[in-house]
Motif scaffolding. Structure first.
Motif, short mmCIF file in Angstrom:
data_model
loop_
_atom_site.label_atom_id
_atom_site.label_comp_id
_atom_site.label_asym_id
_atom_site.label_seq_id
_atom_site.Cartn_x
_atom_site.Cartn_y
_atom_site.Cartn_z
N GLU A 16 -1.46 -0.40 10.54
CA GLU A 16 -2.70 -1.15 10.33
C GLU A 16 -3.84 -0.22 9.93
OE1 GLU A 16 -5.97 -3.58 12.99
OE2 GLU A 16 -3.96 -3.32 13.79
N LEU A 19 -3.27 1.10 6.31
CA LEU A 19 -3.54 0.09 5.27
C LEU A 19 -5.03 -0.18 5.13
CD1 LEU A 19 -0.65 -2.45 5.96
CD2 LEU A 19 -0.74 -0.63 4.24
N LEU A 27 2.88 5.02 0.14
CA LEU A 27 3.11 4.79 1.57
C LEU A 27 4.60 4.94 1.82
CD1 LEU A 27 2.44 3.80 4.45
CD2 LEU A 27 2.58 1.46 3.55
N ASP A 46 1.30 -8.16 5.27
CA ASP A 46 0.49 -6.94 5.15
C ASP A 46 1.12 -5.97 4.16
OD1 ASP A 46 -1.25 -7.93 7.11
OD2 ASP A 46 -0.19 -6.90 8.72
N ALA A 50 -0.18 -4.79 0.49
CA ALA A 50 -0.36 -3.35 0.26
C ALA A 50 0.13 -2.91 -1.12
CB ALA A 50 0.36 -2.55 1.34
#
Length: 98
Positions: A16, A19, A27, A46, A50
């Protein structure tokens, strides 16, 4: 920058924070962080969001060790250890999110 997350998104807030704060780049999900790369979880949206900011990778041996290699979110690229080395060499800086 290569951002590396090795903690499960269900136990820590490392993913979290990454991001939310990290600059665009790559990533890489490793160790228990690979759970974030699996379909049907609370963080799937999420990871999908991303993609606008990061190229997302997951370490295949870690996915296989956790028996989730068959549930990888479309758009997440799986890599082996050689690919991990290539990512590190490709980026001028690496940030591990603990």
């Amino acid at each position: 920058m290569l951002n590396i997350v090795n903690k499960s998104p269900f136990e820590r807030n490392s993913l979290e924070a990454c991001l939310r704060i990290a600059a665009p780049g790559a990533l890489l999900l490793i160790e228990d962080g690979v759970y974030a790369a699996t379909r049907g979880t609370a963080v799937e949206a999420d990871i999908t969001a991303a993609f606008a900011k990061f190229r997302v990778y997951a370490l295949l041996p870690d996915l296989e060790a956790r028996a989730v290699a068959d549930r990888v979110i479309d758009g997440v690229t799986t890599i082996d250890y050689g690919g991990f080395v290539d990512l590190v060499a490709e980026h001028s800086a690496c940030q591990s999110w603990l």
